[in-house]
Design a protein around this motif. Structure first.
Motif, mmCIF file in Angstrom:
data_model
loop_
_atom_site.group_PDB
_atom_site.id
_atom_site.type_symbol
_atom_site.label_atom_id
_atom_site.label_comp_id
_atom_site.label_asym_id
_atom_site.label_seq_id
_atom_site.Cartn_x
_atom_site.Cartn_y
_atom_site.Cartn_z
ATOM 1 N N LEU A 1 113.843 14.068 25.684
ATOM 2 C CA LEU A 1 112.730 14.451 26.560
ATOM 3 C C LEU A 1 113.116 14.363 28.029
ATOM 4 C CD1 LEU A 1 109.778 12.771 24.621
ATOM 5 C CD2 LEU A 1 110.338 15.197 24.723
ATOM 6 N N ASN A 2 113.916 13.377 28.377
ATOM 7 C CA ASN A 2 114.350 13.253 29.777
ATOM 8 C C ASN A 2 115.214 14.437 30.187
ATOM 9 O OD1 ASN A 2 112.998 10.838 30.181
ATOM 10 N ND2 ASN A 2 114.770 9.566 29.640
ATOM 11 N N LEU A 3 116.102 14.870 29.298
ATOM 12 C CA LEU A 3 116.946 16.023 29.612
ATOM 13 C C LEU A 3 116.107 17.298 29.717
ATOM 14 C CD1 LEU A 3 120.067 15.331 27.344
ATOM 15 C CD2 LEU A 3 119.922 15.150 29.838
ATOM 16 N N LEU A 4 115.125 17.439 28.819
ATOM 17 C CA LEU A 4 114.257 18.609 28.873
ATOM 18 C C LEU A 4 113.456 18.637 30.174
ATOM 19 C CD1 LEU A 4 112.935 18.625 25.196
ATOM 20 C CD2 LEU A 4 114.525 20.267 26.208
ATOM 21 N N LYS A 5 112.958 17.481 30.583
ATOM 22 C CA LYS A 5 112.188 17.416 31.831
ATOM 23 C C LYS A 5 113.062 17.718 33.041
ATOM 24 C CE LYS A 5 108.734 14.146 30.101
ATOM 25 N NZ LYS A 5 108.194 12.756 30.159
ATOM 26 N N ALA A 6 114.370 17.495 32.885
ATOM 27 C CA ALA A 6 115.303 17.797 33.968
ATOM 28 C C ALA A 6 115.636 19.283 34.027
ATOM 29 C CB ALA A 6 116.579 16.976 33.798
ATOM 30 N N GLY A 7 115.079 20.050 33.103
ATOM 31 C CA GLY A 7 115.267 21.489 33.128
ATOM 32 C C GLY A 7 116.406 22.007 32.277
ATOM 33 N N ILE A 8 116.989 21.164 31.445
ATOM 34 C CA ILE A 8 118.091 21.592 30.588
ATOM 35 C C ILE A 8 117.521 22.312 29.370
ATOM 36 C CG2 ILE A 8 120.054 20.804 29.197
ATOM 37 C CD1 ILE A 8 120.290 18.448 31.127
#
Length: 254
Positions: A11-18
């Protein structure tokens, strides 16, 4: 079961736009799982229509696009399934990657039947699931239940029958676009002592559920389409006039 720390990393990576696919590659998590975690996070944050209250024509006194519903019903009976989640349901329709137009038409039908957010495409091997979350899918498809469709009764409600009677070709089109196809068959015959090969188009529909087969054959009978069983779970439409009708109202996948 996945480790909660792994889910937080995703989820953190997704929120970073990845992108989903890159996150799945980096952390070695199935792409479908990444998409599911993202949607459940959006659901908890109130970003999905089900949380805001999507307009459901079965729960509210509103009109529905009958053609879109009849088409979506055919897709659901063929290649669709509904999954229960803690506070919502998801409807998924599996579409082969070679038919991008079918994916788009399926997504459009979902949005017309249940206005709200745009459905998502969840990659699978050789196909994608057109997927949408809502609390109302069991309202719209009361055939939902535990187990595979061919192992339980599939009977249309009276209000569904009314819609199908109003838009029968849309139902047939949805069924063929899910578990059917249009192909070319061939045979040989003797002409003036010489064996010649002939090709002709036909429509096929394969399904293990006798109830779903009955829904299709009843509708085809009402439309004047001649059909026969090639085997118990495979229906064929090959008569020239009937194929012409199917070409006019159904057509091949695209």
């Amino acid at each position: 079961m996945h480790d909660p720390d792994l889910r937080r990393q995703v989820l953190n990576l997704l929120k970073a736009g990845i992108p989903n696919a890159e996150v799945a590659r980096r952390l070695r998590v199935p792409t479908g799982t990444v998409g599911y975690w993202l949607h459940m996070e959006r659901f908890r944050d109130g970003e999905l229509p089900a949380r805001r209250g999507s307009p459901c024509f079965r729960c509210q006194d509103i009109d529905v696009d009958r053609r879109a519903y009849s088409y979506l019903l055919g897709l659901y009976l063929g290649d669709g399934h509904i999954v229960a989640h803690p506070r919502s349901y998801s409807l998924s329709i599996s579409c082969a990657n070679v038919w991008p137009g079918l994916m788009q038409e399926c997504a459009n039908a979902m949005t017309l039947v249940l206005p709200g957010s745009v459905p998502n495409l969840v990659p699978r091997q050789g196909c994608k699931d057109v997927k949408r979350y809502s609390q109302h899918w069991p309202c719209l498809f009361p055939q939902h239940g535990p187990g595979r469709k061919h192992l339980r009764p599939i009977i249309l409600e009276s209000w569904q029958q009314d819609i199908v009677h109003a838009e029968p070709w849309a139902l047939v089109r949805g069924l063929i676009h899910s578990d059917g196809c249009r192909n070319m068959n061939w045979t040989t015959r003797m002409v003036a002592g010489e064996r010649k090969r002939y090709e002709y188009p036909r429509y096929l529909f394969a399904n293990e559920s006798t109830d779903i087969m009955r829904i299709l054959t009843t509708t085809l009978d009402e439309l004047g389409v001649e059909w026969k069983f090639a085997r118990s779970n495979l229906l064929s439409v090959a008569r020239r006039a009937s194929v012409a009708l199917m070409d006019e109202h159904v057509g091949p996948k695209y």
